[in-house]
Design a protein around this motif. Structure first.
Motif, PDB file in Angstrom:
ATOM      1  N   PHE A 122      34.927  28.490  38.209  1.00  0.00           N
ATOM      2  CA  PHE A 122      34.877  29.702  37.407  1.00  0.00           C
ATOM      3  C   PHE A 122      35.962  29.614  36.335  1.00  0.00           C
ATOM      4  N   PHE A 157      37.781  31.242  33.276  1.00  0.00           N
ATOM      5  CA  PHE A 157      38.004  32.626  32.859  1.00  0.00           C
ATOM      6  C   PHE A 157      39.045  32.652  31.738  1.00  0.00           C
ATOM      7  N   SER A 168      40.089  34.624  29.435  1.00  0.00           N
ATOM      8  CA  SER A 168      40.491  35.899  28.835  1.00  0.00           C
ATOM      9  C   SER A 168      41.967  35.889  28.446  1.00  0.00           C
ATOM     10  N   GLU A 173      43.222  41.350  30.326  1.00  0.00           N
ATOM     11  CA  GLU A 173      42.364  41.893  31.375  1.00  0.00           C
ATOM     12  C   GLU A 173      43.061  43.077  32.030  1.00  0.00           C
ATOM     13  N   PRO A 191      40.315  42.180  36.710  1.00  0.00           N
ATOM     14  CA  PRO A 191      39.219  41.237  36.430  1.00  0.00           C
ATOM     15  C   PRO A 191      38.240  41.097  37.593  1.00  0.00           C
ATOM     16  N   LEU A 222      36.298  37.808  37.976  1.00  0.00           N
ATOM     17  CA  LEU A 222      37.137  36.763  38.575  1.00  0.00           C
ATOM     18  C   LEU A 222      37.224  36.961  40.083  1.00  0.00           C
ATOM     19  N   ALA A 244      39.265  28.898  40.323  1.00  0.00           N
ATOM     20  CA  ALA A 244      39.272  29.533  39.010  1.00  0.00           C
ATOM     21  C   ALA A 244      40.323  28.922  38.099  1.00  0.00           C
ATOM     22  N   GLY A 280      42.454  30.110  34.615  1.00  0.00           N
ATOM     23  CA  GLY A 280      42.776  31.205  33.718  1.00  0.00           C
ATOM     24  C   GLY A 280      44.121  30.954  33.053  1.00  0.00           C
ATOM     25  N   VAL A 315      45.049  38.347  35.811  1.00  0.00           N
ATOM     26  CA  VAL A 315      44.546  36.998  36.099  1.00  0.00           C
ATOM     27  C   VAL A 315      45.673  36.187  36.742  1.00  0.00           C
TER      28      VAL A 315
END
Length: 135
Positions: free
Chosen positions: A32, A34, A36, A39, A42, A45, A55, A57, A64
């Motif tokens: 994933f 992410f 961004s 946020e 999230p 997420l 993830a 980020g 995050v």
């Protein structure tokens, strides 16, 4: 000509439209990403991590950077695309690392399970009521 065709990604990037079956769609994934910058909470997420997706980020993105624990359940990257792309390549090339970080992501999200969160909200509300009533 679409933007994906212009940058020669039409065979690698697919825009699938909307779905009402988010969890099952996430479970079809392996990573994933992410990216961004900003946020609040999230939820996307959290959903991804709860099904076991590692993830990626940004360190600078509030919330995050509280959910992703670098090198434990995903990767936190420096701003910009270089570090993000490097971490993405690393996860793409290492299935064992994806499984390890994804398992940790799933465990990390248990702290936000509905039963746990509702119990905490109920305790908070009861405490406010108790304080407000002077008991």
């Amino acid at each position: 000509m679409t933007i994906l065709e212009k940058i020669n990604l039409e065979e690698k990037v697919f825009l699938m439209g909307e779905t009402k079956d988010i969890i099952n769609k996430l479970m079809d994934g392996d990573i994933f990403a992410f990216p961004s910058k900003f946020e609040g909470m999230p939820l996307a997420l959290m959903d991804a991590m709860s099904v076991g997706l590692p993830a990626i980020g940004y360190k600078s993105c509030a919330s995050v950077n509280e959910l992703i624990i670098d090198n434990f359940n995903g990767f936190l990257c420096d701003d910009g695309i270089d570090d993000f792309a490097d971490k993405l390549k690393l996860l793409m090339s290492d299935a064992d690392l994806r499984r390890k970080l994804g398992g940790n992501a799933r465990e990390s999200m248990k702290a936000f399970a509905p039963g746990k969160i509702w119990d905490e909200w109920e305790a908070l509300i009861n405490n406010v009521i108790r304080i407000g009533s002077g008991k």
